[in-house]
Design a protein around this motif. Structure first.
Motif, PDB file in Angstrom:
ATOM      1  N   SER A 264       0.847  -1.184   0.000  1.00  0.00           N
ATOM      2  CA  SER A 264       0.000   0.000   0.000  1.00  0.00           C
ATOM      3  C   SER A 264       0.892   1.247   0.000  1.00  0.00           C
ATOM      4  O   SER A 264       1.881   1.294  -0.723  1.00  0.00           O
ATOM      5  N   SER A 265       0.577   2.228   0.815  1.00  0.00           N
ATOM      6  CA  SER A 265       1.328   3.485   0.748  1.00  0.00           C
ATOM      7  C   SER A 265       0.978   4.362   1.926  1.00  0.00           C
ATOM      8  O   SER A 265      -0.060   4.205   2.584  1.00  0.00           O
ATOM      9  N   ILE A 266       1.838   5.337   2.169  1.00  0.00           N
ATOM     10  CA  ILE A 266       1.531   6.405   3.111  1.00  0.00           C
ATOM     11  C   ILE A 266       0.275   7.141   2.653  1.00  0.00           C
ATOM     12  O   ILE A 266      -0.463   7.720   3.450  1.00  0.00           O
ATOM     13  N   GLY A 267      -0.005   7.083   1.339  1.00  0.00           N
ATOM     14  CA  GLY A 267      -1.188   7.732   0.784  1.00  0.00           C
ATOM     15  C   GLY A 267      -2.493   7.097   1.210  1.00  0.00           C
ATOM     16  O   GLY A 267      -3.561   7.673   1.003  1.00  0.00           O
TER      17      GLY A 267
ATOM     18  N   VAL B  90       1.262  -3.699   3.732  1.00  0.00           N
ATOM     19  CA  VAL B  90       2.519  -3.008   3.990  1.00  0.00           C
ATOM     20  C   VAL B  90       2.378  -1.553   3.541  1.00  0.00           C
ATOM     21  O   VAL B  90       2.060  -1.282   2.385  1.00  0.00           O
ATOM     22  N   GLU B  91       2.604  -0.622   4.462  1.00  0.00           N
ATOM     23  CA  GLU B  91       2.419   0.805   4.187  1.00  0.00           C
ATOM     24  C   GLU B  91       3.770   1.515   4.237  1.00  0.00           C
ATOM     25  O   GLU B  91       4.198   1.989   5.281  1.00  0.00           O
ATOM     26  N   PRO B  92       4.450   1.620   3.086  1.00  0.00           N
ATOM     27  CA  PRO B  92       5.761   2.271   3.061  1.00  0.00           C
ATOM     28  C   PRO B  92       5.639   3.791   3.046  1.00  0.00           C
ATOM     29  O   PRO B  92       4.667   4.355   2.519  1.00  0.00           O
ATOM     30  N   GLY B  93       6.665   4.428   3.601  1.00  0.00           N
ATOM     31  CA  GLY B  93       6.811   5.868   3.452  1.00  0.00           C
ATOM     32  C   GLY B  93       7.572   6.157   2.172  1.00  0.00           C
ATOM     33  O   GLY B  93       7.373   5.497   1.155  1.00  0.00           O
ATOM     34  N   GLY B  94       8.487   7.116   2.211  1.00  0.00           N
ATOM     35  CA  GLY B  94       9.219   7.498   1.007  1.00  0.00           C
ATOM     36  C   GLY B  94      10.478   6.682   0.784  1.00  0.00           C
ATOM     37  O   GLY B  94      11.295   6.509   1.695  1.00  0.00           O
TER      38      GLY B  94
ATOM     39  N   LEU C 195       6.235   1.193   7.317  1.00  0.00           N
ATOM     40  CA  LEU C 195       7.671   1.204   7.007  1.00  0.00           C
ATOM     41  C   LEU C 195       8.178   2.635   6.985  1.00  0.00           C
ATOM     42  O   LEU C 195       7.916   3.386   6.043  1.00  0.00           O
ATOM     43  N   GLY C 196       8.898   3.006   8.018  1.00  0.00           N
ATOM     44  CA  GLY C 196       9.502   4.333   8.081  1.00  0.00           C
ATOM     45  C   GLY C 196       8.941   5.185   9.203  1.00  0.00           C
ATOM     46  O   GLY C 196       7.768   5.059   9.577  1.00  0.00           O
ATOM     47  N   SER C 197       9.772   6.067   9.741  1.00  0.00           N
ATOM     48  CA  SER C 197       9.352   6.931  10.844  1.00  0.00           C
ATOM     49  C   SER C 197       8.285   7.928  10.423  1.00  0.00           C
ATOM     50  O   SER C 197       7.354   8.221  11.181  1.00  0.00           O
ATOM     51  N   ALA C 198       8.407   8.478   9.207  1.00  0.00           N
ATOM     52  CA  ALA C 198       7.441   9.485   8.747  1.00  0.00           C
ATOM     53  C   ALA C 198       6.041   8.907   8.674  1.00  0.00           C
ATOM     54  O   ALA C 198       5.071   9.507   9.166  1.00  0.00           O
ATOM     55  N   VAL C 199       5.912   7.738   8.079  1.00  0.00           N
ATOM     56  CA  VAL C 199       4.592   7.125   7.955  1.00  0.00           C
ATOM     57  C   VAL C 199       4.100   6.627   9.315  1.00  0.00           C
ATOM     58  O   VAL C 199       2.896   6.675   9.611  1.00  0.00           O
ATOM     59  N   TYR C 200       5.012   6.193  10.167  1.00  0.00           N
ATOM     60  CA  TYR C 200       4.630   5.761  11.518  1.00  0.00           C
ATOM     61  C   TYR C 200       4.025   6.924  12.296  1.00  0.00           C
ATOM     62  O   TYR C 200       2.939   6.805  12.875  1.00  0.00           O
ATOM     63  N   ASP C 201       4.725   8.063  12.309  1.00  0.00           N
ATOM     64  CA  ASP C 201       4.230   9.235  13.038  1.00  0.00           C
ATOM     65  C   ASP C 201       2.926   9.749  12.442  1.00  0.00           C
ATOM     66  O   ASP C 201       2.006  10.137  13.171  1.00  0.00           O
TER      67      ASP C 201
ATOM     68  N   PHE D 267      -0.202   7.729  13.493  1.00  0.00           N
ATOM     69  CA  PHE D 267      -0.710   8.046  14.818  1.00  0.00           C
ATOM     70  C   PHE D 267      -1.369   9.418  14.852  1.00  0.00           C
ATOM     71  O   PHE D 267      -2.402   9.607  15.512  1.00  0.00           O
ATOM     72  N   ASP D 268      -0.792  10.384  14.141  1.00  0.00           N
ATOM     73  CA  ASP D 268      -1.390  11.730  14.089  1.00  0.00           C
ATOM     74  C   ASP D 268      -2.782  11.681  13.463  1.00  0.00           C
ATOM     75  O   ASP D 268      -3.726  12.282  13.975  1.00  0.00           O
ATOM     76  N   VAL D 269      -2.894  10.980  12.338  1.00  0.00           N
ATOM     77  CA  VAL D 269      -4.187  10.875  11.647  1.00  0.00           C
ATOM     78  C   VAL D 269      -5.207  10.153  12.520  1.00  0.00           C
ATOM     79  O   VAL D 269      -6.374  10.563  12.603  1.00  0.00           O
ATOM     80  N   SER D 270      -4.786   9.103  13.194  1.00  0.00           N
ATOM     81  CA  SER D 270      -5.702   8.351  14.061  1.00  0.00           C
ATOM     82  C   SER D 270      -6.189   9.215  15.222  1.00  0.00           C
ATOM     83  O   SER D 270      -7.378   9.189  15.573  1.00  0.00           O
ATOM     84  N   ARG D 271      -5.279   9.987  15.813  1.00  0.00           N
ATOM     85  CA  ARG D 271      -5.677  10.872  16.917  1.00  0.00           C
ATOM     86  C   ARG D 271      -6.675  11.921  16.441  1.00  0.00           C
ATOM     87  O   ARG D 271      -7.663  12.211  17.126  1.00  0.00           O
TER      88      ARG D 271
END
Length: 293
Positions: free
Chosen positions: A136-139, A178-182, A243-249, A252-256
């Motif tokens: 999948s994607s960060i998108g 799988v949700e990769p960042g950049g 996959l990646g700190s940017a997508v991880y953060d 959580f931001d979007v979920s909050r």
């Protein structure tokens, strides 16, 4: 950990797909690499001999997908890890998309994995095992300007994949989104399709370009491949993997943000529901349908 696994990787000629194929081969597994053009896979075929099988495949062609999967099983004997990686990025404001451009994005990014899933499931079900990875994607975490159609295709992929995971679990088949960042792939070059821009969006485009220039730092695809190898080695793989700190953060931001909005509107949400007996017209419709059968 399974010894001598057989992978089926779509979009294996470049980017993340190629990195996944190389990592699997380095681990001693066998790989079926599927791609629209095979020239970029000649090096892997020459280096790894009968441990690597290159197959031509356009994932939007359902019949071709079934034929390729059947050929892969015939040649390799089984499939253990299926990676739905083939995809591309259609970039533009939603108003700018023509019907053909919008449908093409969905055909590759959503229907392609759907056709692959339908083709591999009979084989995985028969052997009672298998792991399907949906790239999948960060998108898929939210809709963003310029990538709305891409996000739509990945949202659809994830909804379908959640259902697939529930349907396949009893047969011993696992599914992970799988949700990769950049990552430094050709997603933004040869894997990119741009719409014809409308002048009215010029100010927003300029703002976005500035934002991307200030904060765009991607990683090497090999890091994503290392994470995927750890994923397939797990005895208890998750439904989702970031996959990646940017997508991880961001996740959580979007979920909050969603939870805060839901909580703020809780009274309205709960007031919109009050259980009542089925109305007479609904009972009549159900009886009529039963009689029609």
């Amino acid at each position: 950990m399974t010894v001598d696994r057989v992978w089926f990787v779509t979009g294996a000629s470049r980017g993340l797909g190629r990195a996944f194929a190389q990592a699997a081969l380095a681990a001693g597994d066998r790989v079926v690499g599927a791609a629209r053009t095979l020239a970029a896979l000649e090096e892997l075929a020459a280096e790894h001999g009968d441990r690597f099988l290159a197959l031509p495949l356009d994932v939007t062609d359902r019949a071709a997908v079934r034929a390729a999967v059947d050929e892969a099983v015939r040649r390799m004997g089984r499939l253990d890890v299926v990676v739905n990686n083939a995809g591309y990025l259609a970039m533009g404001m939603l108003e700018e998309f023509g019907e053909a451009e919008a449908r093409a994005q969905m055909e590759t990014n959503f229907f392609g994995p759907l056709w692959v899933g339908q083709a591999v499931l009979p084989h995985l079900r028969a052997q009672g095992s298998g792991h399907i990875l949906q790239i999948s994607s960060i998108g898929a975490l939210g809709g963003f300007p310029l990538t709305g159609m891409y996000s739509a295709s990945k949202f659809a992929l994830e909804g379908m994949s959640e259902a697939l995971a529930a349907e396949a679990e009893s047969f011993g088949v696992r599914v992970t989104i799988v949700e990769p960042g950049g990552y430094w792939t050709d997603l933004y070059t040869s894997g990119l399709v741009m719409t014809e821009p409308l002048d009215v969006y010029a100010p927003l485009r300029a703002e976005l370009e500035k934002r991307f220039a200030e904060g765009s730092v991607d990683s090497l695809p090999e890091l994503a491949a290392e994470a995927v190898m750890r994923l397939v080695d797990s005895d208890d793989p998750p439904l989702r993997l970031l996959l990646g700190s940017a997508v991880y953060d961001l996740a959580f931001d979007v979920s909050r943000q969603k939870m805060e909005t839901w909580a703020a509107w809780e009274e309205v949400s709960r007031a919109a529901e009050k259980a009542v007996p089925a109305p007479p017209w609904l009972e009549f419709s159900a009886t009529h349908a039963a009689c029609s059968d």
